[in-house]
Write a protein that holds these residues in place. Sequence first.
Motif, PDB file in Angstrom:
ATOM      1  N   LEU A 178      -5.945  -7.181  25.714  1.00  0.00           N
ATOM      2  CA  LEU A 178      -5.714  -8.507  26.287  1.00  0.00           C
ATOM      3  C   LEU A 178      -5.774  -8.457  27.805  1.00  0.00           C
ATOM      4  O   LEU A 178      -5.301  -7.505  28.420  1.00  0.00           O
ATOM      5  CB  LEU A 178      -4.342  -9.035  25.866  1.00  0.00           C
ATOM      6  CG  LEU A 178      -4.102  -9.235  24.380  1.00  0.00           C
ATOM      7  CD1 LEU A 178      -2.648  -9.609  24.133  1.00  0.00           C
ATOM      8  CD2 LEU A 178      -5.036 -10.283  23.810  1.00  0.00           C
ATOM      9  N   ALA A 179      -6.340  -9.520  28.393  1.00  0.00           N
ATOM     10  CA  ALA A 179      -6.404  -9.635  29.845  1.00  0.00           C
ATOM     11  C   ALA A 179      -5.149 -10.329  30.365  1.00  0.00           C
ATOM     12  O   ALA A 179      -4.650 -11.266  29.755  1.00  0.00           O
ATOM     13  CB  ALA A 179      -7.645 -10.418  30.248  1.00  0.00           C
ATOM     14  N   LYS A 180      -4.635  -9.844  31.489  1.00  0.00           N
ATOM     15  CA  LYS A 180      -3.516 -10.493  32.162  1.00  0.00           C
ATOM     16  C   LYS A 180      -4.073 -11.649  32.969  1.00  0.00           C
ATOM     17  O   LYS A 180      -5.187 -11.548  33.464  1.00  0.00           O
ATOM     18  CB  LYS A 180      -2.818  -9.538  33.128  1.00  0.00           C
ATOM     19  CG  LYS A 180      -2.100  -8.393  32.491  1.00  0.00           C
ATOM     20  CD  LYS A 180      -1.508  -7.552  33.605  1.00  0.00           C
ATOM     21  CE  LYS A 180      -0.981  -6.246  33.124  1.00  0.00           C
ATOM     22  NZ  LYS A 180      -0.549  -5.391  34.224  1.00  0.00           N
ATOM     23  N   PRO A 181      -3.361 -12.696  33.190  1.00  0.00           N
ATOM     24  CA  PRO A 181      -2.071 -13.011  32.609  1.00  0.00           C
ATOM     25  C   PRO A 181      -2.233 -13.431  31.157  1.00  0.00           C
ATOM     26  O   PRO A 181      -3.255 -14.011  30.780  1.00  0.00           O
ATOM     27  CB  PRO A 181      -1.568 -14.175  33.458  1.00  0.00           C
ATOM     28  CG  PRO A 181      -2.802 -14.815  33.977  1.00  0.00           C
ATOM     29  CD  PRO A 181      -3.818 -13.723  34.114  1.00  0.00           C
ATOM     30  N   VAL A 182      -1.239 -13.113  30.350  1.00  0.00           N
ATOM     31  CA  VAL A 182      -1.305 -13.438  28.922  1.00  0.00           C
ATOM     32  C   VAL A 182      -0.103 -14.308  28.562  1.00  0.00           C
ATOM     33  O   VAL A 182       1.006 -14.058  29.009  1.00  0.00           O
ATOM     34  CB  VAL A 182      -1.347 -12.143  28.068  1.00  0.00           C
ATOM     35  CG1 VAL A 182      -0.097 -11.327  28.237  1.00  0.00           C
ATOM     36  CG2 VAL A 182      -1.613 -12.445  26.619  1.00  0.00           C
ATOM     37  N   ASP A 183      -0.371 -15.352  27.788  1.00  0.00           N
ATOM     38  CA  ASP A 183       0.735 -16.214  27.368  1.00  0.00           C
ATOM     39  C   ASP A 183       1.411 -15.608  26.143  1.00  0.00           C
ATOM     40  O   ASP A 183       0.853 -14.752  25.460  1.00  0.00           O
ATOM     41  CB  ASP A 183       0.240 -17.640  27.082  1.00  0.00           C
ATOM     42  CG  ASP A 183      -0.763 -17.674  25.963  1.00  0.00           C
ATOM     43  OD1 ASP A 183      -0.345 -17.930  24.814  1.00  0.00           O
ATOM     44  OD2 ASP A 183      -1.963 -17.436  26.220  1.00  0.00           O
ATOM     45  N   THR A 184       2.603 -16.050  25.867  1.00  0.00           N
ATOM     46  CA  THR A 184       3.410 -15.483  24.791  1.00  0.00           C
ATOM     47  C   THR A 184       2.749 -15.654  23.431  1.00  0.00           C
ATOM     48  O   THR A 184       2.768 -14.739  22.612  1.00  0.00           O
ATOM     49  CB  THR A 184       4.810 -16.124  24.781  1.00  0.00           C
ATOM     50  OG1 THR A 184       5.383 -15.970  26.074  1.00  0.00           O
ATOM     51  CG2 THR A 184       5.714 -15.462  23.763  1.00  0.00           C
ATOM     52  N   GLN A 185       2.144 -16.792  23.186  1.00  0.00           N
ATOM     53  CA  GLN A 185       1.522 -17.044  21.889  1.00  0.00           C
ATOM     54  C   GLN A 185       0.392 -16.048  21.624  1.00  0.00           C
ATOM     55  O   GLN A 185       0.290 -15.487  20.528  1.00  0.00           O
ATOM     56  CB  GLN A 185       1.000 -18.478  21.823  1.00  0.00           C
ATOM     57  CG  GLN A 185       0.527 -18.877  20.455  1.00  0.00           C
ATOM     58  CD  GLN A 185       0.219 -20.362  20.380  1.00  0.00           C
ATOM     59  OE1 GLN A 185       0.167 -21.051  21.387  1.00  0.00           O
ATOM     60  NE2 GLN A 185       0.022 -20.843  19.182  1.00  0.00           N
ATOM     61  N   THR A 186      -0.447 -15.799  22.622  1.00  0.00           N
ATOM     62  CA  THR A 186      -1.547 -14.839  22.476  1.00  0.00           C
ATOM     63  C   THR A 186      -1.002 -13.432  22.275  1.00  0.00           C
ATOM     64  O   THR A 186      -1.499 -12.674  21.439  1.00  0.00           O
ATOM     65  CB  THR A 186      -2.457 -14.882  23.716  1.00  0.00           C
ATOM     66  OG1 THR A 186      -2.920 -16.222  23.899  1.00  0.00           O
ATOM     67  CG2 THR A 186      -3.638 -13.946  23.576  1.00  0.00           C
ATOM     68  N   LEU A 187       0.028 -13.089  23.033  1.00  0.00           N
ATOM     69  CA  LEU A 187       0.637 -11.763  22.917  1.00  0.00           C
ATOM     70  C   LEU A 187       1.229 -11.551  21.534  1.00  0.00           C
ATOM     71  O   LEU A 187       1.008 -10.513  20.903  1.00  0.00           O
ATOM     72  CB  LEU A 187       1.698 -11.595  24.001  1.00  0.00           C
ATOM     73  CG  LEU A 187       2.350 -10.228  24.115  1.00  0.00           C
ATOM     74  CD1 LEU A 187       1.313  -9.145  24.326  1.00  0.00           C
ATOM     75  CD2 LEU A 187       3.345 -10.238  25.265  1.00  0.00           C
ATOM     76  N   LEU A 188       1.951 -12.535  21.029  1.00  0.00           N
ATOM     77  CA  LEU A 188       2.542 -12.418  19.701  1.00  0.00           C
ATOM     78  C   LEU A 188       1.461 -12.337  18.618  1.00  0.00           C
ATOM     79  O   LEU A 188       1.606 -11.594  17.649  1.00  0.00           O
ATOM     80  CB  LEU A 188       3.485 -13.582  19.426  1.00  0.00           C
ATOM     81  CG  LEU A 188       4.787 -13.562  20.217  1.00  0.00           C
ATOM     82  CD1 LEU A 188       5.545 -14.865  20.033  1.00  0.00           C
ATOM     83  CD2 LEU A 188       5.649 -12.377  19.837  1.00  0.00           C
ATOM     84  N   ALA A 189       0.379 -13.084  18.792  1.00  0.00           N
ATOM     85  CA  ALA A 189      -0.722 -13.029  17.820  1.00  0.00           C
ATOM     86  C   ALA A 189      -1.324 -11.632  17.770  1.00  0.00           C
ATOM     87  O   ALA A 189      -1.727 -11.147  16.704  1.00  0.00           O
ATOM     88  CB  ALA A 189      -1.790 -14.056  18.172  1.00  0.00           C
ATOM     89  N   ALA A 190      -1.374 -10.948  18.915  1.00  0.00           N
ATOM     90  CA  ALA A 190      -1.913  -9.590  18.959  1.00  0.00           C
ATOM     91  C   ALA A 190      -0.937  -8.571  18.381  1.00  0.00           C
ATOM     92  O   ALA A 190      -1.350  -7.571  17.793  1.00  0.00           O
ATOM     93  CB  ALA A 190      -2.254  -9.209  20.398  1.00  0.00           C
ATOM     94  N   LEU A 191       0.355  -8.822  18.532  1.00  0.00           N
ATOM     95  CA  LEU A 191       1.364  -7.862  18.076  1.00  0.00           C
ATOM     96  C   LEU A 191       1.725  -8.011  16.600  1.00  0.00           C
ATOM     97  O   LEU A 191       2.033  -7.030  15.935  1.00  0.00           O
ATOM     98  CB  LEU A 191       2.643  -8.001  18.910  1.00  0.00           C
ATOM     99  CG  LEU A 191       2.555  -7.534  20.355  1.00  0.00           C
ATOM    100  CD1 LEU A 191       3.798  -7.962  21.126  1.00  0.00           C
ATOM    101  CD2 LEU A 191       2.359  -6.034  20.434  1.00  0.00           C
TER     102      LEU A 191
END
Length: 178
Positions: A100-113
């Motif tokens: 993922l590229a920074k800055p990353v929003d929480t929704q995208t981060l959670l989808a990846a995790l």
Amino acid sequence: MKRILIVEDDHALASVLCRRLGKHGFDCTHVDNPSDALLQARRILPSHILLDMKLELSNGLSLISPLRQLLPRVTMVLLTGYASIATAVEAIRAGADNYLAKPVDTQTLLAALLPAGQTVAEAEVFDEVAPMNPRRLEWEHLQQVLQANQGNVSATARQLGMHRRTLQRKLLKKPVLE
């Protein structure tokens, strides 16, 4: 509870990530260098790892393989402010689950995790701290474009449609995350 190891040398960003992920049920541990990352990974046996690509004196890509050998079932996401297709391919080949590229929003981060099919309610996701400072967002974008131009300030300024000296001044002023 899900345990996550955050390997990030930007302490302000790491603090924001810990707060955001903590609200979604993650027990966060933060380290800022490769040796501590390997030690903490052995000690806490995280279910997830969030790894910064550019660490102060090292490259996060070199940590993917040893972490994957130590924890073969861990979900590993590489975060970078200098995204490119080449590094994305290299990260996935080395064993990262996502890039993922920074800055990353929480929704995208959670989808990846989170595993496929497991979602977080939208209302819960948007109930987070204030969005990223616009100056910080601009600085991150300038860094990404500069990286895409192999550090060539003149080419970056032309691509962004701004004067070279203006770009240089903006690059020198790294804003703090809020």
